[in-house]
Design an enzyme around this catalytic site. Structure first.
Site, PDB file in Angstrom:
ATOM      1  N   ASN A   1       3.223   1.770   7.324  1.00 42.19           N
ATOM      2  CA  ASN A   1       3.524   0.790   8.371  1.00 42.19           C
ATOM      3  C   ASN A   1       3.207  -0.622   7.917  1.00 42.19           C
ATOM      4  OD1 ASN A   1       2.816   3.423  10.061  1.00 42.19           O
ATOM      5  ND2 ASN A   1       4.141   2.118  11.304  1.00 42.19           N
TER       6      ASN A   1
ATOM      7  N   THR B   1      -5.841   1.600  -2.845  1.00 37.71           N
ATOM      8  CA  THR B   1      -7.215   2.044  -3.094  1.00 37.71           C
ATOM      9  C   THR B   1      -7.665   1.496  -4.442  1.00 37.71           C
ATOM     10  OG1 THR B   1      -6.981   4.058  -1.795  1.00 37.71           O
ATOM     11  CG2 THR B   1      -8.714   4.045  -3.443  1.00 37.71           C
TER      12      THR B   1
ATOM     13  N   ASP C   1       0.823  -1.214   0.000  1.00 43.08           N
ATOM     14  CA  ASP C   1       0.000   0.000   0.000  1.00 43.08           C
ATOM     15  C   ASP C   1       0.857   1.263   0.000  1.00 43.08           C
ATOM     16  OD1 ASP C   1      -2.044   1.847   0.382  1.00 43.08           O
ATOM     17  OD2 ASP C   1      -2.076   1.540   2.557  1.00 43.08           O
TER      18      ASP C   1
ATOM     19  N   SER D   1       0.057   4.252   2.790  1.00 45.65           N
ATOM     20  CA  SER D   1       0.395   4.210   4.211  1.00 45.65           C
ATOM     21  C   SER D   1       1.860   3.798   4.321  1.00 45.65           C
ATOM     22  CB  SER D   1      -0.524   3.249   4.974  1.00 45.65           C
ATOM     23  OG  SER D   1      -0.349   1.908   4.537  1.00 45.65           O
TER      24      SER D   1
ATOM     25  N   TYR E   1      -7.927   3.632   8.469  1.00 41.97           N
ATOM     26  CA  TYR E   1      -7.893   3.781   7.024  1.00 41.97           C
ATOM     27  C   TYR E   1      -9.244   4.328   6.574  1.00 41.97           C
ATOM     28  CZ  TYR E   1      -3.807   0.744   7.487  1.00 41.97           C
ATOM     29  OH  TYR E   1      -2.600   0.219   7.846  1.00 41.97           O
TER      30      TYR E   1
ATOM     31  N   ASP F   1      -2.058   5.702  -5.228  1.00 44.05           N
ATOM     32  CA  ASP F   1      -2.291   4.803  -4.091  1.00 44.05           C
ATOM     33  C   ASP F   1      -2.658   3.399  -4.551  1.00 44.05           C
ATOM     34  OD1 ASP F   1      -2.892   3.645  -1.688  1.00 44.05           O
ATOM     35  OD2 ASP F   1      -4.517   5.016  -1.156  1.00 44.05           O
TER      36      ASP F   1
ATOM     37  N   TRP G   1       1.749  -4.158   9.266  1.00 43.84           N
ATOM     38  CA  TRP G   1       1.063  -4.814  10.376  1.00 43.84           C
ATOM     39  C   TRP G   1       0.427  -6.117   9.908  1.00 43.84           C
ATOM     40  CZ3 TRP G   1      -4.050  -6.156  10.256  1.00 43.84           C
ATOM     41  CH2 TRP G   1      -4.897  -5.467   9.382  1.00 43.84           C
TER      42      TRP G   1
END
Length: 376
Positions: A94, A272, A89, A92, A132, A269, A96
């Site tokens: 990070n 998306t 992505d 963003s 998000y 992005d 996780w």
């Protein structure tokens, strides 16, 4: 339901305890101190030009396409490695994945990381929350080995989720690997791509994305595969080093400017699925293409009229990027819907755009490159 992976908020708990980490000097840093880095990069460039694929010391990661809505790749975390599917992505920054400590319903049908089974895992007491466009999570920051393709990054910061919103229950991915700038990262955690570059694991400070409606989608770290595009890359400067943010000059339909008449900021992005923009402009586009809202918030289009709908032209840095109706209309068995969606923030050029144009995200020059894709 579409996923808008746009990082909009974060919360970090008080009382953070820094976990001491022993970090060896990278090969890249050593060569730089010895004055040999420039020579090494030059040799790599000369060697790589001999390969017809155009790849230069790069690592590729195949992406699975789920109904043109999610593109998911496989990574491995820990020692021994535990497998996870993630969205790569650019909206963003990070990484996780779910934790075995997660009690949310969204974690019940996804792979969960068990830190007790990894000999290389280190934890912290920092609690991280990420929201998000749709979906959110909260978890604990930790550090472990992360493998992406052939690249192995050690002591990589990642968040182990302990709570996730119900929406993520329906996702085809376990977690998210953010590829935005470090300034977008929660609590300053180094993004995975920056770790790759800082540790000398890739030869070029860039990555490229090829998305297809069929098979063969791929993200390439540290290189550009020119077999995926035609013509030349058109470079556009990044206007703010947080998201991959650029400026749209205008959006035109039937010869009329329907949005961004005086220019507007936008982000490229990969997380998306749609093209999103200001509500008033999006309403005008929906009306122009004959899209009508239904009770679920989708804008439906008569499937029989797709061939007669006009191209939408997005002008970026003086270049026109055409989107035919076959690109911006989502076609499902028995129904068709518009691929445009309203947002209150920046314009978003999501997968609808990226499926038409190969994209290079160049951190060394803070620019984004576009070229028409070779369609499979």
């Amino acid at each position: 339901m579409r996923l808008l992976l746009l990082l909009v908020s974060m919360a970090i708990s008080q009382g953070f305890v820094q976990v001491p980490l022993t970090r060896r000097k990278s090969l890249r840093k050593t060569l730089q101190e010895l004055g040999l880095l420039a020579e090494l990069n030059s040799n790599i460039q000369n060697l790589s030009s001999k390969y017809s694929s155009g790849l230069q010391e790069a690592a590729t990661e195949p992406l699975a396409n789920y109904m043109d809505n999610e593109y998911v790749g496989t990574i491995y975390i820990g020692t021994p490695p535990q497998e996870f599917s993630v969205v790569f992505d650019t909206g963003s920054a990070n990484l996780w994945v779910p934790s075995v400590s997660c009690t949310s319903a969204a974690c019940t049908n996804h792979h969960k990381f068990n830190p007790h089974l990894s000999s290389s895992f280190h934890t912290s007491t920092e609690v991280v929350s990420i929201s998000y466009g749709t979906g959110s999570m909260r978890g604990i920051l930790g550090y472990d080995t992360v493998q992406v393709g052939s690249i192995i990054a050690e002591k990589q910061g990642l968040v182990l989720s302990e709570a996730e919103s119900l929406f993520l229950y329906y996702s085809h991915f376990d977690g998210i690997l953010g590829l935005g700038y470090p300034s977008l990262s929660v609590s300053g955690t180094t993004p995975v791509f920056d770790t790759m570059w800082n540790e000398g694991l890739i030869s070029q400070d860039l990555f490229s994305v090829y998305l297809s409606s069929g098979n063969g989608s791929v993200i390439t770290f540290g290189g550009i595969d020119n077999s995926h595009y035609t013509g030349s890359l058109q470079w556009v400067p990044v206007t703010e080093q947080k998201f991959w943010q650029i400026t749209i000059n205008s959006i035109t339909l039937n010869g009329q400017v329907v949005a961004c008449q005086y220019g507007c900021p936008a982000i490229v992005d990969t997380g998306t699925s749609v093209i999103a923009g200001h509500p008033e402009a999006i309403r005008g586009i929906q009306k122009a293409i004959g899209a009508n809202p239904d009770i679920y918030g989708l804008y439906n289009v008569n499937c029989n009229k797709i061939s007669s709908l006009p191209d939408i032209i997005i002008t970026i840095d003086g270049m026109n990027y055409n989107l035919p109706a076959s690109a911006y209309i989502n076609q499902f068995p028995g129904s068709c819907s518009s691929g445009f969606q309203s947002t209150s923030g920046l314009w978003i050029l999501g997968d609808i755009f990226i499926r038409e144009y190969f994209v290079v995200f160049d951190r060394s020059n803070n620019r984004v490159g576009f070229a028409p894709i070779v369609k499979s």
